[in-house]
Design a protein around this motif. Sequence first.
Motif, short mmCIF file in Angstrom:
data_model
loop_
_atom_site.label_atom_id
_atom_site.label_comp_id
_atom_site.label_asym_id
_atom_site.label_seq_id
_atom_site.Cartn_x
_atom_site.Cartn_y
_atom_site.Cartn_z
N GLN A 37 -26.28 -78.82 13.10
CA GLN A 37 -27.42 -79.72 13.25
C GLN A 37 -26.97 -81.14 13.60
N LEU A 38 -25.69 -81.41 13.54
CA LEU A 38 -25.17 -82.73 13.86
C LEU A 38 -25.40 -83.04 15.33
N THR A 39 -25.85 -84.27 15.59
CA THR A 39 -26.07 -84.70 16.97
C THR A 39 -25.20 -85.92 17.26
N ALA A 40 -24.96 -86.16 18.53
CA ALA A 40 -24.21 -87.34 18.93
C ALA A 40 -24.94 -88.60 18.48
N GLN A 41 -26.26 -88.58 18.51
CA GLN A 41 -27.04 -89.75 18.10
C GLN A 41 -26.80 -90.09 16.63
N ALA A 42 -26.58 -89.08 15.79
CA ALA A 42 -26.35 -89.34 14.36
C ALA A 42 -25.04 -90.08 14.13
N LEU A 43 -24.09 -89.92 15.05
CA LEU A 43 -22.80 -90.59 14.92
C LEU A 43 -22.73 -91.88 15.72
N ALA A 44 -23.57 -92.02 16.71
CA ALA A 44 -23.48 -93.16 17.63
C ALA A 44 -23.57 -94.50 16.91
N GLU A 45 -24.56 -94.68 16.07
CA GLU A 45 -24.73 -95.98 15.42
C GLU A 45 -23.63 -96.28 14.41
N PRO A 46 -23.34 -95.36 13.44
CA PRO A 46 -22.32 -95.73 12.46
C PRO A 46 -20.91 -95.88 13.04
N GLN A 105 -6.92 -95.87 -2.42
CA GLN A 105 -6.18 -96.48 -1.32
C GLN A 105 -6.78 -97.83 -0.92
N GLY A 106 -7.87 -98.23 -1.58
CA GLY A 106 -8.49 -99.52 -1.30
C GLY A 106 -9.22 -99.57 0.03
N LEU A 107 -9.69 -98.41 0.49
CA LEU A 107 -10.35 -98.35 1.79
C LEU A 107 -11.84 -98.64 1.68
N THR A 108 -12.36 -99.38 2.63
CA THR A 108 -13.80 -99.62 2.74
C THR A 108 -14.39 -98.43 3.49
N VAL A 109 -15.34 -97.75 2.85
CA VAL A 109 -15.88 -96.50 3.38
C VAL A 109 -17.32 -96.69 3.84
N SER A 110 -17.60 -96.23 5.04
CA SER A 110 -18.97 -96.17 5.55
C SER A 110 -19.46 -94.74 5.38
N GLN A 111 -20.56 -94.60 4.67
CA GLN A 111 -21.07 -93.26 4.41
C GLN A 111 -21.97 -92.81 5.56
N LEU A 112 -21.70 -91.62 6.04
CA LEU A 112 -22.53 -90.96 7.06
C LEU A 112 -23.62 -90.19 6.34
N PRO A 113 -24.62 -89.70 7.07
CA PRO A 113 -25.70 -88.97 6.40
C PRO A 113 -25.21 -87.68 5.74
N GLN A 114 -25.88 -87.30 4.67
CA GLN A 114 -25.57 -86.02 4.03
C GLN A 114 -26.12 -84.89 4.90
N LEU A 115 -25.32 -83.86 5.10
CA LEU A 115 -25.74 -82.69 5.84
C LEU A 115 -25.45 -81.43 5.03
N THR A 116 -26.14 -80.37 5.39
CA THR A 116 -25.86 -79.06 4.80
C THR A 116 -24.91 -78.34 5.72
N ASP A 117 -23.78 -77.88 5.16
CA ASP A 117 -22.90 -77.06 5.98
C ASP A 117 -23.28 -75.60 5.77
N VAL A 118 -23.02 -74.79 6.77
CA VAL A 118 -23.48 -73.41 6.76
C VAL A 118 -22.41 -72.52 6.12
#
Length: 151
Positions: A37-46, A105-118
């Motif tokens: 269900q992942l789309t390129a649009q879901a990744l484009a902005e983040p 590791q002191g990394l700043t993390v950007s959270q992507l949307p939660q998805l259901t994996d199959v």
Amino acid sequence: MPQAGGGLDERLAAAFAHAARLAPDAPALLVGMDTPQLTAQALAEPLAAAHRAGVDAWYGPAADGGFWALGLARPTERLAARLLLGVPMSDPGTGTALLGRLAEQGLTVSQLPQLTDVDTVRDAHEVAAAAPGSRFAARLRSIALTPEVTG
């Protein structure tokens, strides 16, 4: 590139190490193939350049406690090993363990949307409902599996 041997933690770490050798100054994002269900649009902005400043990693949580994506702004073999080796995979605590490693590791993390994996037929129906126009949903309809088929 051929997938490395070993457990999933080792294969993911090897993929990041390979990406770092190929393009040392480029970010890398690994995406699980069980999220149709992942789309390129879901990744484009983040992942857009305007939103990458100050971000060290991207994390895509899965509904089952795992993760569907992990990205590193500056992947290295050493960092990948520290983050991934020994993390229990395919476990309800996988995501929590990985997030803990990212924090250590002191990394700043950007959270992507939660998805259901199959992982199950029930998951497949949930994902198809979330993306009814996808090839995945069409294929599921064509084989007419119902969640009750596998219990």
